[in-house]
Write a protein that holds these residues in place. Structure first.
Motif, short mmCIF file in Angstrom:
data_model
loop_
_atom_site.label_atom_id
_atom_site.label_comp_id
_atom_site.label_asym_id
_atom_site.label_seq_id
_atom_site.Cartn_x
_atom_site.Cartn_y
_atom_site.Cartn_z
N ALA A 55 0.82 -1.21 0.00
CA ALA A 55 0.00 0.00 0.00
C ALA A 55 0.86 1.26 0.00
CB ALA A 55 -0.94 0.00 1.20
N ILE A 56 2.04 1.15 0.57
CA ILE A 56 3.00 2.26 0.55
C ILE A 56 4.39 1.67 0.61
CG2 ILE A 56 2.94 2.58 3.06
CD1 ILE A 56 3.34 5.60 2.56
N LEU A 57 5.33 2.26 -0.11
CA LEU A 57 6.72 1.80 -0.10
C LEU A 57 7.61 3.03 -0.19
CD1 LEU A 57 8.64 -0.65 -0.13
CD2 LEU A 57 8.54 -0.57 -2.63
N SER A 433 2.07 -0.42 8.10
CA SER A 433 2.42 0.24 6.85
C SER A 433 3.70 -0.35 6.27
CB SER A 433 2.57 1.74 7.07
OG SER A 433 1.33 2.33 7.45
N GLU A 434 4.71 -0.59 7.11
CA GLU A 434 5.97 -1.13 6.62
C GLU A 434 5.83 -2.57 6.14
OE1 GLU A 434 8.76 -0.53 9.77
OE2 GLU A 434 9.06 1.61 9.29
N CYS A 439 -1.92 0.83 4.66
CA CYS A 439 -1.31 2.07 5.11
C CYS A 439 -2.28 2.77 6.05
CB CYS A 439 -0.97 2.98 3.93
SG CYS A 439 -0.05 4.47 4.43
N VAL A 440 -1.84 2.96 7.28
CA VAL A 440 -2.65 3.58 8.33
C VAL A 440 -1.80 4.64 9.00
CG1 VAL A 440 -3.96 3.18 10.45
CG2 VAL A 440 -3.88 1.40 8.69
#
Length: 475
Positions: A55-57, A433-434, A439-440
């Motif tokens: 979701a995020i990187l 998130s990691e 992703c929060v």
């Protein structure tokens, strides 16, 4: 319109001119097609697997520079290799706002038909500054503004301009207000988006002209507090000028009491600006229209279709219900633009904001509204509100683990782990998130740390919500 009228005219007088190369800097037409088709395949392939990507990187600066930088390319590099590098490194290392488990800040779940409109505008090198230079794109923008105003329940005389996002949408509304009414005090709350006081300062509002009022316990502006502040400023010799109300705060989704604020503005002769950057599109549904009652009385309204109207970045809007107010604030007429002035009632959009050279942001929204129809937009927005209500129910199923801090409002719910402090909340959000699963992020309400979900992606499922909450609790 007849078919011949739909086709661009051809001029016999130009028939004997030599052919122009297809690419300004030298790619052959077949190579252009091959690369273009490959881009389409890469975009669609990515869309089909976006639920499986992180979701995020976020990458390390030194690693990204090593992969994407290097010496200035003096000679051509294989464009296919560059496309792969772009997709696998540059575009992989970002937040994916269209991911079904991207719940941070406000997601951007863009729809594919809107992407097609964006590609067409870029591919045709479209500008939308003057009627003389862009009558077709300008009419598309006028049509989109009319459609938006109708969907949101705004007055028939509403005018507008498309911009980069909420920051510029709000700034444009503020500038129109100040041009119409002159300097004075602007009233907002401590829940107002952080970019809005910056906008006011940028426009030259002095610190004493930015009145930040405390929100009520439900995180909304208090009409009584507003009345008292206006009276206090008048007594002190200051001039009240504008109220900045929020239609869906970023923190909680709260909506200020718009009918009461509109009455105060009417009685006091103040401009009512509504920041609906994320929340205003809820008004296209009956449920959202009820929650946002009074928004139609705004003198100006800012919203971001790149949030809850499923458009790719960037697309913001400033709507103004005072005809001519935008032109009065921004119109210019230098000698080098005399031959591109509008004819009759046509519009030069370069006279409606600070942007003169501006691309056509309207094409993507026009394309997606025609492709999907307004009712599918309504269903998707309604789904976002239902997902937040579902998340609240799931939280309440485990009262020993979770506390609902603010109920579901316009697709947002805030909650806390029982006994957790800010450090634990931040650690839980960071771990999830990691992991790439979701992703929060956290936020703060009255000095208290809370977790927050924004659920406006209609592709999100109940399993996505339950899985995210389970992982947060486990951390």
């Amino acid at each position: 319109m007849s078919d011949p009228a739909r086709r661009p005219p051809r001029f016999d007088a130009l028939a004997d001119l030599p052919d122009v190369p297809a690419d300004t800097l030298g790619l052959e037409a077949e190579e252009m097609r091959r690369l273009g088709y490959r881009v389409v395949d890469m975009v669609v392939d990515r869309a089909m697997r976006r639920g499986q990507e992180p979701a995020i990187l976020t990458g390390a600066p030194e690693d990204l520079r090593a992969a994407l930088g290097g010496p200035l390319p003096e000679a051509p590099i294989d464009p296919e290799a560059s496309l792969d590098l772009m997709a696998e490194v540059a575009l992989a290392h970002q937040q994916h706002g269209d991911h079904p488990r991207y719940f941070a800040r406000v997601p951007g779940p863009a729809a594919f038909a809107a992407i097609l409109g964006e590609w067409m505008g870029t591919g045709f090198n479209t500008i939308c500054a003057s009627w003389g230079g862009a009558s077709g794109p300008a009419m598309v923008e006028l049509v989109v503004i009319d459609w938006l105003a109708e969907m949101l329940g705004m007055p028939a005389e509403t005018e507008g301009v498309l911009l980069s996002g909420g920051s510029m949408g709000n700034l444009t509304g503020f500038a129109a207000a100040r041009a119409a009414l002159g300097p004075g005090v602007a009233y907002l709350t401590d829940q107002t988006h952080a970019s809005l006081p910056r906008n006011l300062r940028t426009l030259g509002f002095a610190q004493e002209e930015i009145a930040k009022l405390p929100a009520e316990a439900d995180w909304r502006m208090s009409a009584d507090t507003l009345r008292a502040a206006i009276a206090r400023d008048r007594a002190a010799g200051r001039r009240p000028m504008m109220v900045v109300a929020t239609a869906g705060s970023t923190n909680t989704g709260a909506v200020d009491p718009l009918p009461e604020i509109a009455e105060i503005c009417a009685a006091e002769g103040l401009w009512l600006h509504v920041d609906g950057a994320y929340g205003a599109p809820a008004a296209i549904t009956p449920e959202g229209r009820a929650a946002l009652a009074g928004m139609e009385r705004a003198d100006s309204l800012a919203l971001d279709p790149h949030k809850w109207l499923f458009q790719p970045y960037d697309l913001g809007v400033c709507l103004v219900t005072r005809p001519g107010a935008l032109e009065a604030a921004f119109a210019i007429s230098p000698e080098y633009l005399r031959d591109v002035r509008q004819a009759g009632d046509a519009v030069n959009f370069g006279n409606r904001s600070l942007e003169l050279s501006r691309r056509s942001r309207a094409l993507k929204l026009w394309m997606s509204l025609r492709t999907y129809g307004a009712d599918r937009f309504r269903a998707a927005v309604r789904r976002g509100m239902e997902l937040a209500e579902l998340a609240e129910r799931v939280l309440r199923e485990r009262p020993g683990t979770w506390e609902v801090v603010t109920p579901a409002q316009l697709g947002i719910v805030c909650f806390a782990l029982r006994g957790a402090d800010a450090g634990k909340h931040e650690a839980a959000a960071r771990a999830v998130s990691e992991s790439g699963y979701a992703c929060v992020t956290t936020t703060s309400l009255g000095g208290r740390s809370v977790l927050r979900l924004c659920t406006i992606n209609p592709l999100t499922t109940e399993d996505d919500i339950r899985g995210t909450l389970e992982r947060l609790a486990a951390v």
